[in-house]
Design an enzyme around this catalytic site. Sequence first.
Site, PDB file in Angstrom:
ATOM      1  N   ASP A   1     -32.274  81.677  56.761  1.00  0.00           N
ATOM      2  CA  ASP A   1     -31.634  81.520  58.226  1.00  0.00           C
ATOM      3  C   ASP A   1     -30.421  80.573  58.130  1.00  0.00           C
ATOM      4  O   ASP A   1     -29.744  80.420  59.024  1.00  0.00           O
ATOM      5  CB  ASP A   1     -32.793  81.168  59.096  1.00  0.00           C
ATOM      6  CG  ASP A   1     -34.067  81.929  59.568  1.00  0.00           C
ATOM      7  OD1 ASP A   1     -33.610  83.211  59.474  1.00  0.00           O
ATOM      8  OD2 ASP A   1     -34.994  81.701  59.799  1.00  0.00           O
TER       9      ASP A   1
ATOM     10  N   ASP B   1     -28.851  77.201  61.136  1.00  0.00           N
ATOM     11  CA  ASP B   1     -30.186  76.935  61.718  1.00  0.00           C
ATOM     12  C   ASP B   1     -30.858  75.744  61.713  1.00  0.00           C
ATOM     13  O   ASP B   1     -30.450  75.209  62.740  1.00  0.00           O
ATOM     14  CB  ASP B   1     -31.298  78.049  60.709  1.00  0.00           C
ATOM     15  CG  ASP B   1     -32.476  78.059  61.564  1.00  0.00           C
ATOM     16  OD1 ASP B   1     -32.473  78.485  62.945  1.00  0.00           O
ATOM     17  OD2 ASP B   1     -33.585  77.973  60.861  1.00  0.00           O
TER      18      ASP B   1
ATOM     19  N   ASP C   1     -37.000  72.469  57.036  1.00  0.00           N
ATOM     20  CA  ASP C   1     -38.077  73.366  57.207  1.00  0.00           C
ATOM     21  C   ASP C   1     -39.162  73.127  56.259  1.00  0.00           C
ATOM     22  O   ASP C   1     -38.870  73.431  55.153  1.00  0.00           O
ATOM     23  CB  ASP C   1     -37.964  74.793  57.490  1.00  0.00           C
ATOM     24  CG  ASP C   1     -36.928  74.874  58.733  1.00  0.00           C
ATOM     25  OD1 ASP C   1     -36.623  74.218  59.470  1.00  0.00           O
ATOM     26  OD2 ASP C   1     -36.893  76.568  58.873  1.00  0.00           O
TER      27      ASP C   1
ATOM     28  N   ARG D   1     -36.234  68.631  67.817  1.00  0.00           N
ATOM     29  CA  ARG D   1     -37.080  68.946  66.546  1.00  0.00           C
ATOM     30  C   ARG D   1     -36.497  67.792  65.707  1.00  0.00           C
ATOM     31  O   ARG D   1     -35.975  67.748  64.419  1.00  0.00           O
ATOM     32  CB  ARG D   1     -36.698  70.201  65.944  1.00  0.00           C
ATOM     33  CG  ARG D   1     -36.941  71.462  66.780  1.00  0.00           C
ATOM     34  CD  ARG D   1     -36.875  72.649  65.993  1.00  0.00           C
ATOM     35  NE  ARG D   1     -37.272  73.861  66.818  1.00  0.00           N
ATOM     36  CZ  ARG D   1     -37.160  75.121  66.201  1.00  0.00           C
ATOM     37  NH1 ARG D   1     -36.961  75.371  64.993  1.00  0.00           N
ATOM     38  NH2 ARG D   1     -37.551  76.094  67.120  1.00  0.00           N
TER      39      ARG D   1
END
Length: 379
Positions: free
Chosen positions: A179, A203, A207, A259
């Site tokens: 991504d 993105d 992660d 986030r």
Amino acid sequence: MAVQGLVGLALCMVIFCFFFTPILCNAQKMNVIDRCWRENPKWRRTRQQLATCSVGFAGKMINNIGKGVVNYKVTDPSDDPSNPKPGTLRYGATMIDGKVWITFKRNMQIKLEKPLLISSFTTLDGRGVNAHITGSACLLVYKATDVIIHGLRIHHCKAVGPSTVKGPNGQMVPLGQMDGDAIRLVSASKVWIDHNTLYACQDGLLDVTRGSTDITISNNWFKDQDKVMLLGHDDGYDRDKNMKVTVVYNHFGPNCNQRMPRVRHGYAHVANNLYQGWQQYAIGGSMKPSIKSEANYFIASKGNKEVTWRNGINEQTKPWNFYSVGDLFENGASFIQSGLGKAKPNYTDQQKFQVADAGSVRSLTSSSGALKCVRTITC
């Protein structure tokens, strides 16, 4: 005379600090990770000392050092995903068996043609140079353990379709759609991500997914990004219930939206971080994660003042542990707590550290991001 003597002594100390021991005189401003190695004037000669300095769920990274470590230097910024050349970053990260400590010969920008897989027991050490990594989906830690990523500037990473690249032990590895994250962890464990500057990726910036656990994310600077950090793959991935992540001494902002982190299923200890504003939220989650927010400094911007966000919560029947202790709030920032306040990290002796008072967060995070080390005793 007594007053004059004190003034003279103070002046002498200032001169001494400026010319002779800048690191020692600034030690009180450093966090526990930085004090471990930055006070050493010979850090270039003893680079592997860094592996003993990590805290949090990653523990000490001593499996990355010791007998048999290969010291590898990146001299060539080019990238060949199928047939890596000696001297390139991809060659060092994928083609060398066992423990490898990777440094960079000079300032360089590496544009990855495809995602770069990092083998177990690999350290990327960008101290002393200005090393930029951009390109296709950037760094991927896939089913690997004992990885250190330190001192890099990772940005403008783009999404890329399914591909095949050279992976650990020189094997060709098929990859699906990527991504466009700066760093992605998939089924990885014992990973320490420290003192990197991450921004402007397609993105997200980081992660931690698919059963990854025992992760420490420290001293990084995250900026200019919508989705910053995701902990947990998706709502249906139950393996992430075992995920444990420490987020400490990081600087979030400016221009970060959400986030920081968002947590699914697992546990996150978020401590001594500086939040320079947010739009949607700073810390959020879904699927009943446990989050301990401890002694962070939250500075609200003109957008949403509430730090937290919960997706799908029913507080009456299923209270979540979103726990704030010792946090500092500015410009109207607020934190809605929930659950029973039992979100404790339960660290082992190798993982534990003393969380500082939130009033010292600005100092503790003042060196977040990739350090500008010069060829003196300072870094």
